[in-house]
Write an enzyme that holds these catalytic residues in place. Structure first.
Site, PDB file in Angstrom:
ATOM      1  N   GLY A 142     -39.240  -4.259  28.970  1.00 44.26           N
ATOM      2  CA  GLY A 142     -38.788  -5.915  28.445  1.00 44.26           C
ATOM      3  C   GLY A 142     -37.819  -6.895  29.643  1.00 44.26           C
ATOM      4  O   GLY A 142     -37.601  -7.724  29.275  1.00 44.26           O
ATOM      5  N   ASP A 143     -37.630  -6.254  30.539  1.00 45.13           N
ATOM      6  CA  ASP A 143     -36.174  -6.328  31.451  1.00 45.13           C
ATOM      7  C   ASP A 143     -35.981  -5.704  32.999  1.00 45.13           C
ATOM      8  O   ASP A 143     -35.171  -5.683  33.040  1.00 45.13           O
ATOM      9  CB  ASP A 143     -35.043  -6.875  31.245  1.00 45.13           C
ATOM     10  N   LEU A 144     -37.239  -5.452  32.955  1.00 44.81           N
ATOM     11  CA  LEU A 144     -36.897  -4.464  34.172  1.00 44.81           C
ATOM     12  C   LEU A 144     -36.963  -4.472  35.504  1.00 44.81           C
ATOM     13  O   LEU A 144     -38.136  -4.500  36.527  1.00 44.81           O
ATOM     14  CB  LEU A 144     -38.438  -3.111  33.967  1.00 44.81           C
ATOM     15  N   ASN A 174     -32.451  -1.995  37.547  1.00 46.11           N
ATOM     16  CA  ASN A 174     -32.729  -1.549  35.896  1.00 46.11           C
ATOM     17  C   ASN A 174     -33.480  -0.480  36.010  1.00 46.11           C
ATOM     18  O   ASN A 174     -33.390   0.267  35.338  1.00 46.11           O
ATOM     19  CB  ASN A 174     -32.825  -2.360  34.597  1.00 46.11           C
TER      20      ASN A 174
END
Length: 299
Positions: free
Chosen positions: A193-195, A199
Protein backbone atom coordinates in the site's frame (compact mmCIF):
# COMPACT_ATOMS: atom_id res chain seq x y z
CA UNK A 1 11.68 7.76 31.01
CA UNK A 2 12.37 8.56 27.40
CA UNK A 3 12.40 12.08 26.02
CA UNK A 4 10.11 12.76 23.07
CA UNK A 5 11.87 14.69 20.27
CA UNK A 6 10.56 18.25 20.37
CA UNK A 7 10.18 18.52 16.62
CA UNK A 8 8.04 15.39 16.52
CA UNK A 9 5.93 16.54 19.47
CA UNK A 10 5.23 19.91 17.90
CA UNK A 11 4.36 18.31 14.57
CA UNK A 12 1.82 15.97 16.17
CA UNK A 13 0.31 18.68 18.35
CA UNK A 14 0.14 21.11 15.44
CA UNK A 15 -1.71 18.56 13.32
CA UNK A 16 -3.87 16.83 15.96
CA UNK A 17 -4.46 19.57 18.54
CA UNK A 18 -5.35 18.60 22.12
CA UNK A 19 -5.72 14.93 21.21
CA UNK A 20 -2.15 15.00 19.94
CA UNK A 21 -0.92 16.75 23.06
CA UNK A 22 -2.47 14.12 25.32
CA UNK A 23 -1.05 11.32 23.19
CA UNK A 24 2.48 12.75 23.19
CA UNK A 25 2.34 13.12 26.99
CA UNK A 26 1.29 9.47 27.29
CA UNK A 27 4.28 8.12 25.38
CA UNK A 28 7.06 8.05 28.05
CA UNK A 29 5.10 5.97 30.58
CA UNK A 30 3.70 3.80 27.79
CA UNK A 31 7.21 3.03 26.52
CA UNK A 32 8.28 2.06 30.03
CA UNK A 33 5.25 -0.22 30.39
CA UNK A 34 5.85 -1.95 27.05
CA UNK A 35 9.58 -2.39 27.67
CA UNK A 36 8.83 -4.10 30.95
CA UNK A 37 6.05 -6.25 29.49
CA UNK A 38 8.16 -7.37 26.52
CA UNK A 39 11.37 -7.63 28.56
CA UNK A 40 13.46 -5.21 26.50
CA UNK A 41 16.06 -2.55 27.21
CA UNK A 42 16.68 0.67 25.30
CA UNK A 43 19.76 0.67 23.09
CA UNK A 44 19.44 4.08 21.44
CA UNK A 45 17.47 7.26 21.95
CA UNK A 46 14.08 7.81 20.39
CA UNK A 47 13.72 8.34 16.67
CA UNK A 48 10.55 9.12 14.81
CA UNK A 49 8.75 9.21 11.49
CA UNK A 50 5.79 11.35 10.54
CA UNK A 51 3.21 9.57 12.69
CA UNK A 52 5.06 7.67 15.40
CA UNK A 53 8.14 7.08 17.49
CA UNK A 54 10.76 4.38 17.07
CA UNK A 55 12.89 3.09 19.94
CA UNK A 56 15.83 0.76 19.26
CA UNK A 57 15.85 -1.96 21.91
CA UNK A 58 17.40 -5.30 22.78
CA UNK A 59 15.20 -8.16 23.90
CA UNK A 60 16.04 -10.62 26.64
CA UNK A 61 17.31 -13.16 24.11
CA UNK A 62 19.84 -10.63 22.84
CA UNK A 63 18.06 -9.89 19.58
CA UNK A 64 17.97 -6.34 18.25
CA UNK A 65 14.45 -5.01 17.84
CA UNK A 66 12.47 -1.83 17.35
CA UNK A 67 9.58 -0.61 19.46
CA UNK A 68 7.22 1.35 17.24
CA UNK A 69 4.25 3.33 18.56
CA UNK A 70 2.05 5.12 16.05
CA UNK A 71 -0.52 7.84 16.53
CA UNK A 72 -3.97 6.19 16.63
CA UNK A 73 -5.36 6.56 13.12
CA UNK A 74 -7.46 4.31 10.84
CA UNK A 75 -4.59 4.18 8.35
CA UNK A 76 -2.38 2.45 10.93
CA UNK A 77 -4.83 -0.19 12.11
CA UNK A 78 -3.84 -3.04 9.79
CA UNK A 79 -0.06 -2.66 9.84
CA UNK A 80 0.45 -5.48 12.38
CA UNK A 81 -2.04 -7.66 10.50
CA UNK A 82 0.09 -7.38 7.37
CA UNK A 83 3.29 -8.18 9.26
CA UNK A 84 1.62 -11.17 10.89
CA UNK A 85 0.42 -12.53 7.55
CA UNK A 86 3.88 -12.22 5.98
CA UNK A 87 5.63 -13.84 8.94
CA UNK A 88 8.94 -12.30 7.94
CA UNK A 89 8.60 -13.13 4.22
CA UNK A 90 9.93 -9.99 2.56
CA UNK A 91 9.13 -7.82 5.57
CA UNK A 92 10.43 -7.29 9.08
CA UNK A 93 9.21 -9.82 11.64
CA UNK A 94 6.48 -8.89 14.06
CA UNK A 95 7.52 -10.07 17.52
CA UNK A 96 4.84 -8.52 19.73
CA UNK A 97 1.80 -6.29 19.26
CA UNK A 98 -0.48 -4.12 21.37
CA UNK A 99 -3.29 -2.99 19.10
CA UNK A 100 -4.92 -0.86 21.79
CA UNK A 101 -1.90 1.44 21.83
CA UNK A 102 -0.92 1.01 18.15
CA UNK A 103 2.38 -0.47 19.36
CA UNK A 104 4.57 -3.19 17.89
CA UNK A 105 7.88 -4.85 18.68
CA UNK A 106 9.55 -5.46 15.32
CA UNK A 107 12.70 -7.07 14.00
CA UNK A 108 15.40 -4.47 13.50
CA UNK A 109 16.71 -4.17 9.95
CA UNK A 110 19.58 -2.02 8.69
CA UNK A 111 19.66 1.74 8.22
CA UNK A 112 20.09 1.74 4.44
CA UNK A 113 17.09 1.94 2.10
CA UNK A 114 16.46 1.44 -1.60
CA UNK A 115 16.83 5.20 -1.95
CA UNK A 116 20.54 4.77 -1.23
CA UNK A 117 21.20 2.62 -4.31
CA UNK A 118 23.00 4.46 -7.09
CA UNK A 119 21.31 2.38 -9.78
CA UNK A 120 17.63 3.36 -9.89
CA UNK A 121 16.78 0.49 -12.23
CA UNK A 122 18.18 -1.93 -9.66
CA UNK A 123 16.12 -0.31 -6.90
CA UNK A 124 12.94 -0.58 -8.97
CA UNK A 125 13.69 -4.23 -9.75
CA UNK A 126 14.26 -4.97 -6.05
CA UNK A 127 10.91 -3.35 -5.24
CA UNK A 128 9.19 -5.42 -7.90
CA UNK A 129 10.74 -8.63 -6.62
CA UNK A 130 9.66 -7.70 -3.10
CA UNK A 131 6.10 -7.08 -4.27
CA UNK A 132 6.08 -10.60 -5.68
CA UNK A 133 7.23 -12.01 -2.34
CA UNK A 134 4.67 -9.99 -0.42
CA UNK A 135 1.79 -11.10 -2.65
CA UNK A 136 0.42 -13.75 -0.31
CA UNK A 137 -3.18 -14.73 0.34
CA UNK A 138 -4.68 -11.97 2.46
CA UNK A 139 -6.32 -12.72 5.81
CA UNK A 140 -9.93 -11.78 6.43
CA UNK A 141 -10.84 -8.42 7.89
CA UNK A 142 -8.45 -6.22 5.93
CA UNK A 143 -9.76 -3.38 3.73
CA UNK A 144 -10.41 -4.44 0.12
CA UNK A 145 -9.34 -2.00 -2.58
CA UNK A 146 -12.29 -3.06 -4.71
CA UNK A 147 -14.63 -1.62 -2.08
CA UNK A 148 -13.13 1.83 -2.72
CA UNK A 149 -13.57 1.84 -6.49
CA UNK A 150 -17.00 3.47 -6.74
CA UNK A 151 -15.97 6.20 -4.34
CA UNK A 152 -12.72 6.85 -6.20
CA UNK A 153 -14.54 7.21 -9.50
CA UNK A 154 -17.02 9.65 -8.01
CA UNK A 155 -14.28 11.65 -6.31
CA UNK A 156 -12.33 11.93 -9.55
CA UNK A 157 -15.33 13.39 -11.35
CA UNK A 158 -16.23 15.82 -8.58
CA UNK A 159 -12.65 16.96 -7.98
CA UNK A 160 -12.15 17.61 -11.69
CA UNK A 161 -15.07 20.04 -11.56
CA UNK A 162 -14.29 21.89 -8.35
CA UNK A 163 -10.49 22.09 -8.09
CA UNK A 164 -8.46 24.90 -9.73
CA UNK A 165 -6.48 24.36 -12.93
CA UNK A 166 -8.05 20.98 -13.69
CA UNK A 167 -6.40 18.24 -15.68
CA UNK A 168 -7.68 17.72 -19.22
CA UNK A 169 -10.96 15.82 -19.24
CA UNK A 170 -9.46 12.96 -21.27
CA UNK A 171 -6.84 12.42 -18.54
CA UNK A 172 -9.44 12.24 -15.79
CA UNK A 173 -11.68 10.00 -17.88
CA UNK A 174 -8.80 7.60 -18.51
CA UNK A 175 -8.42 7.22 -14.74
CA UNK A 176 -12.14 6.69 -14.22
CA UNK A 177 -12.16 4.06 -16.95
CA UNK A 178 -9.11 2.31 -15.50
CA UNK A 179 -10.79 2.02 -12.11
CA UNK A 180 -13.94 0.73 -13.80
CA UNK A 181 -12.04 -1.87 -15.82
CA UNK A 182 -9.53 -3.00 -13.19
CA UNK A 183 -11.04 -2.18 -9.84
CA UNK A 184 -13.71 -4.82 -9.41
CA UNK A 185 -11.66 -7.78 -10.66
CA UNK A 186 -8.88 -7.95 -8.10
CA UNK A 187 -7.22 -10.91 -6.39
CA UNK A 188 -7.42 -11.63 -2.67
CA UNK A 189 -3.76 -10.66 -2.37
CA UNK A 190 -2.11 -8.77 0.47
CA UNK A 191 -0.87 -5.39 -0.79
CA UNK A 192 1.71 -3.25 1.00
CA UNK A 193 0.00 0.00 0.00
CA UNK A 194 2.93 2.42 0.35
CA UNK A 195 5.99 0.69 -1.08
CA UNK A 196 8.25 3.65 -1.85
CA UNK A 197 12.04 3.37 -1.72
CA UNK A 198 12.24 4.63 1.86
CA UNK A 199 10.00 1.81 3.09
CA UNK A 200 12.42 -0.92 1.97
CA UNK A 201 15.36 -1.46 4.31
CA UNK A 202 18.62 -3.34 3.87
CA UNK A 203 18.85 -6.36 6.14
CA UNK A 204 20.83 -9.52 6.90
CA UNK A 205 18.14 -12.19 7.19
CA UNK A 206 17.01 -11.20 3.69
CA UNK A 207 18.73 -8.60 1.51
CA UNK A 208 15.74 -6.23 1.67
CA UNK A 209 12.75 -6.05 4.01
CA UNK A 210 9.62 -3.93 3.82
CA UNK A 211 8.32 -1.72 6.62
CA UNK A 212 5.28 0.52 7.20
CA UNK A 213 2.60 -1.41 5.27
CA UNK A 214 -1.00 -0.25 5.04
CA UNK A 215 -2.33 -3.79 4.77
CA UNK A 216 -4.74 -3.61 1.84
CA UNK A 217 -6.17 -6.45 -0.21
CA UNK A 218 -6.22 -6.36 -3.99
CA UNK A 219 -4.05 -5.88 -7.06
CA UNK A 220 -0.26 -5.75 -6.45
CA UNK A 221 -0.07 -3.27 -9.36
CA UNK A 222 -1.62 -0.72 -6.98
CA UNK A 223 1.84 0.04 -5.56
CA UNK A 224 3.44 0.99 -8.89
CA UNK A 225 2.80 4.74 -8.56
CA UNK A 226 4.97 5.01 -5.44
CA UNK A 227 8.00 3.98 -7.50
CA UNK A 228 7.42 6.88 -9.88
CA UNK A 229 7.35 9.30 -6.96
CA UNK A 230 10.56 7.83 -5.51
CA UNK A 231 13.84 9.28 -6.81
CA UNK A 232 11.78 11.39 -9.20
CA UNK A 233 14.76 13.67 -9.83
CA UNK A 234 16.07 10.98 -12.17
CA UNK A 235 12.82 11.14 -14.11
CA UNK A 236 12.85 14.93 -14.21
CA UNK A 237 16.33 14.81 -15.74
CA UNK A 238 15.26 12.40 -18.50
CA UNK A 239 15.25 13.68 -22.09
CA UNK A 240 12.05 11.75 -22.79
CA UNK A 241 9.91 11.65 -19.64
CA UNK A 242 7.28 9.31 -21.08
CA UNK A 243 9.90 6.77 -22.15
CA UNK A 244 11.55 7.00 -18.71
CA UNK A 245 8.21 6.46 -16.93
CA UNK A 246 7.32 3.46 -19.07
CA UNK A 247 10.80 1.99 -18.62
CA UNK A 248 10.56 2.21 -14.83
CA UNK A 249 7.09 0.67 -14.82
CA UNK A 250 8.24 -2.13 -17.13
CA UNK A 251 11.16 -3.00 -14.86
CA UNK A 252 8.80 -3.09 -11.89
CA UNK A 253 6.14 -5.13 -13.70
CA UNK A 254 8.59 -7.72 -14.99
CA UNK A 255 10.23 -8.17 -11.58
CA UNK A 256 6.85 -8.42 -9.87
CA UNK A 257 5.51 -10.70 -12.61
CA UNK A 258 2.53 -8.41 -13.22
CA UNK A 259 1.06 -7.45 -16.59
CA UNK A 260 2.73 -4.23 -17.82
CA UNK A 261 -0.50 -2.76 -19.15
CA UNK A 262 -2.25 -3.29 -15.84
CA UNK A 263 0.63 -1.58 -14.04
CA UNK A 264 0.51 1.38 -16.42
CA UNK A 265 -3.22 1.90 -16.00
CA UNK A 266 -3.09 1.68 -12.20
CA UNK A 267 -0.22 4.17 -12.15
CA UNK A 268 -2.08 6.60 -14.43
CA UNK A 269 -5.27 6.43 -12.40
CA UNK A 270 -3.48 6.90 -9.10
CA UNK A 271 -1.46 9.78 -10.56
CA UNK A 272 -4.73 11.60 -11.24
CA UNK A 273 -5.80 10.96 -7.65
CA UNK A 274 -2.45 12.27 -6.41
CA UNK A 275 -2.72 15.35 -8.65
CA UNK A 276 -6.13 16.16 -7.19
CA UNK A 277 -4.87 15.54 -3.65
CA UNK A 278 -1.95 17.88 -4.28
CA UNK A 279 -4.23 20.67 -5.40
CA UNK A 280 -6.47 20.15 -2.37
CA UNK A 281 -3.65 20.04 0.20
CA UNK A 282 -1.18 22.54 -1.16
CA UNK A 283 1.56 20.47 -2.79
CA UNK A 284 4.36 22.61 -4.27
CA UNK A 285 3.58 23.79 -7.79
CA UNK A 286 6.50 21.83 -9.28
CA UNK A 287 5.26 18.59 -7.70
CA UNK A 288 1.74 19.16 -9.02
CA UNK A 289 3.17 19.75 -12.50
CA UNK A 290 5.22 16.56 -12.28
CA UNK A 291 2.24 14.50 -11.10
CA UNK A 292 0.09 16.05 -13.84
CA UNK A 293 2.72 14.98 -16.37
CA UNK A 294 2.65 11.38 -15.11
CA UNK A 295 -1.13 11.33 -15.33
CA UNK A 296 -1.14 12.66 -18.90
CA UNK A 297 1.83 10.78 -20.34
CA UNK A 298 0.67 7.37 -19.11
CA UNK A 299 -2.60 7.43 -21.06
Amino acid sequence: MIEIPERFAQSIIGREGEHGRVWVASLPPLVDELLERWNCGIVEQVGHGGVGIIVSVQSADGASAVLKISFPHPGNVHEPDAFAAWGGRGAVLLRERDDTHFAMLLERAGNGTLADLDDVDEAVAVAGTLVRRLSVQAPTGLPRLRDQIEGWQEDLRKDAERLPHPLPQRVVQAAVTAFRDLGHDQPETLVHGDLHFGNVLQAEREPWLAIDPKGYVGDPAYDAITLLRSRFEDLLAAEDLKAALLRRLAIFADAAEIDRERVRRWAQARAVMDAHWGREHGDPAWLIRFTDAIAELLI
